[in-house]
Design an enzyme around this catalytic site. Structure first.
Site, PDB file in Angstrom:
ATOM      1  N   LYS A  54     -46.328  -0.450 -21.247  1.00 47.32           N
ATOM      2  CA  LYS A  54     -45.006  -0.899 -20.682  1.00 47.32           C
ATOM      3  C   LYS A  54     -43.955  -0.756 -22.181  1.00 47.32           C
ATOM      4  O   LYS A  54     -43.098  -0.528 -22.028  1.00 47.32           O
ATOM      5  CB  LYS A  54     -45.397  -2.835 -20.329  1.00 47.32           C
ATOM      6  CG  LYS A  54     -46.260  -2.553 -18.934  1.00 47.32           C
ATOM      7  CD  LYS A  54     -46.534  -3.726 -18.819  1.00 47.32           C
ATOM      8  CE  LYS A  54     -47.479  -3.881 -18.026  1.00 47.32           C
ATOM      9  NZ  LYS A  54     -47.952  -5.051 -17.210  1.00 47.32           N
ATOM     10  N   GLN A  98     -49.284 -11.038 -20.383  1.00 49.58           N
ATOM     11  CA  GLN A  98     -49.773 -10.077 -19.600  1.00 49.58           C
ATOM     12  C   GLN A  98     -51.495 -10.566 -18.735  1.00 49.58           C
ATOM     13  O   GLN A  98     -51.683 -11.668 -19.793  1.00 49.58           O
ATOM     14  CB  GLN A  98     -50.532  -8.912 -20.471  1.00 49.58           C
ATOM     15  CG  GLN A  98     -51.568  -8.453 -19.860  1.00 49.58           C
ATOM     16  CD  GLN A  98     -50.948  -7.007 -19.189  1.00 49.58           C
ATOM     17  OE1 GLN A  98     -49.354  -6.561 -19.187  1.00 49.58           O
ATOM     18  NE2 GLN A  98     -51.901  -6.580 -18.076  1.00 49.58           N
ATOM     19  N   ASP A 121     -42.270 -10.226 -13.504  1.00 46.86           N
ATOM     20  CA  ASP A 121     -43.341  -9.837 -12.777  1.00 46.86           C
ATOM     21  C   ASP A 121     -43.945 -10.564 -11.081  1.00 46.86           C
ATOM     22  O   ASP A 121     -44.108  -9.846 -10.070  1.00 46.86           O
ATOM     23  CB  ASP A 121     -44.829 -10.765 -13.219  1.00 46.86           C
ATOM     24  CG  ASP A 121     -45.592  -9.231 -13.887  1.00 46.86           C
ATOM     25  OD1 ASP A 121     -44.765  -7.995 -13.785  1.00 46.86           O
ATOM     26  OD2 ASP A 121     -46.028 -10.039 -15.135  1.00 46.86           O
TER      27      ASP A 121
END
Ligand code: NAP
Length: 280
Positions: A54, A98, A121
């Protein structure tokens, strides 16, 4: 007749090129590049690889990457303090924590503490609520990538029968809202669905997101259907999807491979979400 193969790598490359142009413009407007903060806790090797990819993808398109790696035994309080600090940081437009987090941490509480405007997200209850109400907001990257793949294949969901296998907050549920918002007639299946094959065979658009290797067999697919395989199952033979690809491609009209289908889209859509968050 063999199905058309939907090339996720090519579609993702198009999205990245589009994002790179937008980043260039935005950097001029903001007087700084858009910024994405990544938070990696613990030593899960898969998470470390995902976060590295990412960050590399950010650099490629000119998004500034602000990386944080608190120790694996970080307290809930200290991690919340980091989230608050990133919420307040004006150079950070998006925050990605994450998952999964180590067991001693309450992941829901951490996610819920994110500023919804920086929730790239799309996992906070505010983002989920906005999506369910068809209001503008940040949408989880993987389902967003599925919609982009459908569009790239020239598929308009309006009026079509769509079936999703899986009802997670990360994939199945947001995809339900996106497909419904695009005027499909949507059915969501899960582990208690009585006759999965019977429901799947109704689908003109079939999305598999169950995390069960080759759960969807050729017989479950309606001839000509568009099949999107979100599943990523690591077996000894390699990475395998939730769809029996070899059988399915003989029946479907179009299908995504694994790897090379949905996977590359997820990171591309994260970049797109960071730009959206930077626009505010
Ligand atoms: P998850 O949270 O484990 O959810 C799986 C869903 O599938 C659950 O709703 C479950 O039903 C359902 N399910 C499990 N077995 C089933 C069965 N036999 N029949 C029907 N439904 C069944 O997984 P997830 O996070 O949504 O991820 C799904 C898959 O997508 C995984 O393979 C994951 O690795 C992959 N994924 C890929 C990407 C990517 O970028 N390519 C991104 C995210 C996820 P219940 O709710 O009843 O338990």
């Amino acid at each position: 007749m063999a199905a058309k193969i939907i090339d996720g790598k090519a579609v993702a490359a198009d999205v990245r090129a589009r994002v790179a142009k937008e980043v260039e413009g935005l950097t001029g407007e903001l007087g700084r590049p858009p910024g994405l903060a990544t938070v990696l806790v613990g030593d899960d090797p898969a998470s470390a690889i995902y976060v590295r990819r990412k960050r590399e993808a950010c650099e490629e398109v000119g998004i500034a990457s602000h990386h944080h790696e608190p120790p694996g035994d970080v307290s809930q309080e200290d991690l919340l303090a980091l989230v608050e600090e990133l919420n307040a940081n004006e150079e950070v437009d998006g925050i990605l924590c994450q998952l999964p987090l180590p067991d001693h941490l309450d992941a829901d509480a951490i996610v819920n503490a994110l500023d919804p405007g920086k929730d790239v997200d799309g996992l906070t209850p505010i983002s989920a609520g906005r999506l369910a109400r068809n209001e503008p907001g940040l949408v989880p990257c993987t389902p967003l990538g599925v919609m982009e793949l459908l569009a790239s294949a020239g598929v308009d969901p309006s009026g079509k029968e769509a079936v999703i296998v899986g009802r997670s907050n990360l994939v199945g549920k947001p995809l339900y809202s996106l497909l419904l918002g695009a005027n499909a007639t949507v059915t969501t299946c899960h582990s208690r669905t009585a006759d999965l094959g019977e429901v799947c065979r109704r689908a003109e658009i079939l999305v598999a997101a169950a995390g069960k290797p080759r759960l969807v067999t050729g017989e479950m697919i309606r001839p000509g259907a568009i099949v999107i395989d979100v599943g990523t199952n690591r077996l000894e033979e390699g990475l395998v999807g939730d769809v029996d690809f070899e059988a399915a491609k003989e029946v479907a009209g179009a299908i995504t491979p694994v790897p090379g289908g949905v996977g590359p889209m997820t990171i591309a859509m994260l970049l797109a979400n960071t730009v959206q968050a930077a626009r505010g």
